[in-house]
Design a protein around this motif. Sequence first.
Motif, PDB file in Angstrom:
ATOM      1  N   GLY A 152       0.827  -1.201   0.000  1.00 37.17           N
ATOM      2  CA  GLY A 152       0.000   0.000   0.000  1.00 37.17           C
ATOM      3  C   GLY A 152       0.857   1.244   0.000  1.00 37.17           C
ATOM      4  N   LYS A 153       0.371   2.294   0.613  1.00 38.84           N
ATOM      5  CA  LYS A 153       1.097   3.566   0.679  1.00 38.84           C
ATOM      6  C   LYS A 153       1.856   3.629   2.007  1.00 38.84           C
ATOM      7  N   PRO A 154       3.181   3.775   1.960  1.00 38.91           N
ATOM      8  CA  PRO A 154       3.950   3.828   3.202  1.00 38.91           C
ATOM      9  C   PRO A 154       3.698   5.129   3.961  1.00 38.91           C
ATOM     10  N   VAL A 155       3.817   5.045   5.278  1.00 36.89           N
ATOM     11  CA  VAL A 155       3.603   6.230   6.103  1.00 36.89           C
ATOM     12  C   VAL A 155       4.661   7.293   5.835  1.00 36.89           C
ATOM     13  N   PHE A 156       5.881   6.871   5.542  1.00 37.47           N
ATOM     14  CA  PHE A 156       6.950   7.828   5.253  1.00 37.47           C
ATOM     15  C   PHE A 156       7.499   7.600   3.851  1.00 37.47           C
ATOM     16  N   GLN A 157       7.569   8.668   3.078  1.00 37.72           N
ATOM     17  CA  GLN A 157       8.186   8.603   1.765  1.00 37.72           C
ATOM     18  C   GLN A 157       9.678   8.843   1.908  1.00 37.72           C
ATOM     19  N   GLU A 158      10.399   8.537   0.856  1.00 40.62           N
ATOM     20  CA  GLU A 158      11.844   8.712   0.844  1.00 40.62           C
ATOM     21  C   GLU A 158      12.217  10.162   1.139  1.00 40.62           C
ATOM     22  N   GLN A 159      13.265  10.336   1.951  1.00 35.39           N
ATOM     23  CA  GLN A 159      13.766  11.657   2.328  1.00 35.39           C
ATOM     24  C   GLN A 159      15.190  11.814   1.817  1.00 35.39           C
ATOM     25  N   SER A 160      15.608  13.040   1.620  1.00 33.28           N
ATOM     26  CA  SER A 160      16.978  13.270   1.165  1.00 33.28           C
ATOM     27  C   SER A 160      17.964  13.341   2.320  1.00 33.28           C
ATOM     28  N   HIS A 161      17.454  13.454   3.546  1.00 33.63           N
ATOM     29  CA  HIS A 161      18.355  13.472   4.697  1.00 33.63           C
ATOM     30  C   HIS A 161      17.677  12.842   5.912  1.00 33.63           C
ATOM     31  N   ARG A 162      18.478  12.524   6.865  1.00 33.94           N
ATOM     32  CA  ARG A 162      18.017  11.898   8.107  1.00 33.94           C
ATOM     33  C   ARG A 162      17.395  12.955   9.016  1.00 33.94           C
ATOM     34  N   ALA A 163      16.337  12.580   9.712  1.00 34.26           N
ATOM     35  CA  ALA A 163      15.703  13.468  10.683  1.00 34.26           C
ATOM     36  C   ALA A 163      15.778  12.793  12.048  1.00 34.26           C
ATOM     37  N   GLY A 164      16.539  13.370  12.956  1.00 37.19           N
ATOM     38  CA  GLY A 164      16.674  12.810  14.293  1.00 37.19           C
ATOM     39  C   GLY A 164      15.439  13.087  15.135  1.00 37.19           C
ATOM     40  N   LEU A 165      14.988  12.052  15.842  1.00 35.29           N
ATOM     41  CA  LEU A 165      13.805  12.172  16.680  1.00 35.29           C
ATOM     42  C   LEU A 165      14.112  11.630  18.067  1.00 35.29           C
ATOM     43  N   GLU A 166      13.294  12.043  19.037  1.00 35.25           N
ATOM     44  CA  GLU A 166      13.398  11.457  20.367  1.00 35.25           C
ATOM     45  C   GLU A 166      12.024  10.998  20.817  1.00 35.25           C
ATOM     46  N   LEU A 167      11.976   9.796  21.373  1.00 36.06           N
ATOM     47  CA  LEU A 167      10.732   9.229  21.861  1.00 36.06           C
ATOM     48  C   LEU A 167      10.340   9.949  23.146  1.00 36.06           C
ATOM     49  N   VAL A 168       9.112  10.481  23.177  1.00 37.67           N
ATOM     50  CA  VAL A 168       8.643  11.163  24.381  1.00 37.67           C
ATOM     51  C   VAL A 168       7.505  10.402  25.058  1.00 37.67           C
ATOM     52  N   GLU A 169       6.920   9.439  24.338  1.00 36.70           N
ATOM     53  CA  GLU A 169       5.845   8.651  24.947  1.00 36.70           C
ATOM     54  C   GLU A 169       5.553   7.431  24.085  1.00 36.70           C
ATOM     55  N   SER A 170       5.249   6.332  24.753  1.00 35.63           N
ATOM     56  CA  SER A 170       4.648   5.186  24.078  1.00 35.63           C
ATOM     57  C   SER A 170       3.502   4.745  24.978  1.00 35.63           C
ATOM     58  N   ARG A 171       2.432   4.326  24.345  1.00 34.21           N
ATOM     59  CA  ARG A 171       1.215   4.054  25.112  1.00 34.21           C
ATOM     60  C   ARG A 171       0.347   3.094  24.327  1.00 34.21           C
ATOM     61  N   THR A 172      -0.381   2.248  25.024  1.00 33.16           N
ATOM     62  CA  THR A 172      -1.291   1.316  24.379  1.00 33.16           C
ATOM     63  C   THR A 172      -2.731   1.743  24.646  1.00 33.16           C
ATOM     64  N   PHE A 173      -3.543   1.720  23.596  1.00 33.78           N
ATOM     65  CA  PHE A 173      -4.962   2.056  23.697  1.00 33.78           C
ATOM     66  C   PHE A 173      -5.792   0.807  23.427  1.00 33.78           C
ATOM     67  N   ASP A 174      -6.793   0.608  24.245  1.00 34.25           N
ATOM     68  CA  ASP A 174      -7.754  -0.472  24.040  1.00 34.25           C
ATOM     69  C   ASP A 174      -7.070  -1.827  23.876  1.00 34.25           C
ATOM     70  N   SER A 175      -5.944  -2.019  24.527  1.00 33.60           N
ATOM     71  CA  SER A 175      -5.168  -3.268  24.502  1.00 33.60           C
ATOM     72  C   SER A 175      -4.778  -3.726  23.100  1.00 33.60           C
ATOM     73  N   GLN A 176      -4.692  -2.774  22.133  1.00 29.47           N
ATOM     74  CA  GLN A 176      -4.343  -3.214  20.786  1.00 29.47           C
ATOM     75  C   GLN A 176      -3.625  -2.190  19.922  1.00 29.47           C
ATOM     76  N   VAL A 177      -3.829  -0.908  20.110  1.00 27.19           N
ATOM     77  CA  VAL A 177      -3.204   0.120  19.280  1.00 27.19           C
ATOM     78  C   VAL A 177      -2.101   0.795  20.092  1.00 27.19           C
ATOM     79  N   VAL A 178      -0.910   0.913  19.494  1.00 33.08           N
ATOM     80  CA  VAL A 178       0.234   1.486  20.199  1.00 33.08           C
ATOM     81  C   VAL A 178       0.556   2.863  19.626  1.00 33.08           C
ATOM     82  N   LEU A 179       0.611   3.844  20.506  1.00 32.46           N
ATOM     83  CA  LEU A 179       1.050   5.188  20.135  1.00 32.46           C
ATOM     84  C   LEU A 179       2.556   5.265  20.305  1.00 32.46           C
ATOM     85  N   LEU A 180       3.241   5.724  19.255  1.00 39.06           N
ATOM     86  CA  LEU A 180       4.659   6.071  19.324  1.00 39.06           C
ATOM     87  C   LEU A 180       4.727   7.573  19.078  1.00 39.06           C
TER      88      LEU A 180
END
Length: 189
Positions: A152-180
Amino acid sequence: MGRLIHFVHQSLDGFIEGPNGEFDWPQMGPELSAYSQELSGGDKVFLYGRVVWDMMSAYWPRAEQHSTHEHDLAFAPIWREASKVVVSRTLEKAEWNTRVIGENVVEELTALKESGATLLLFGGSALAAHLTEHGVIDEYQIFVHPVILGGGKPVFQEQSHRAGLELVESRTFDSQVVLLRHRRAAAQG
C-alpha cells in the motif's frame, strides 16, 4: 510559538492505506477515540493534503448519515467546526471553514505556527514528507494498528536526509493500538 503535530494511523508493516487504497482497518476503540478527541479539541487547526482532504470532506460533514459508531458521532461536530487548511496545487477553494494554500507552503505553515496556532496534520505521506524535509513538523504521533496490510502507501516517503527524533511517549490504547510519540531532536544530523 505553536507547533505542528503529524497524527497518523499505520499498519504494523508501515502503511497508511492498503494496496487498493483501503482505510477500513484502524481500530478506533473507546480509549483511542477519547485521546483523539482530546488531541483535536480546542482551537487546533486541522491540516490536510488534497488526497486526505477529499476523503475527509466526503465523510465528516455528514458522518451521522454514514455511521452510528460512537467515535464518528462525537468527532463529526468537532471536525465541522474546526479551522482547516488544505495544501493543494489543484484545489482552488474548499468548504467547512477551510483555507487552501498551494504556494509557499513551508512559509505559510511556519507563519501559522509563529502566530501560536497548533496544527494537526492528519495522515498523508506526501505532505508529511515535504514538511519533514523542511523541518516544519515538531511532533509525530504514530498509531500502530494490529494489522499487516502487505503493501500500500507507506507512512513515510523517501527523504533526502536523516531526521533525528526522540521518543517522548509510548502508550497502548484499548489493549491493541500502540502510540509512538516522537519529537524532533534538538540537534539535527
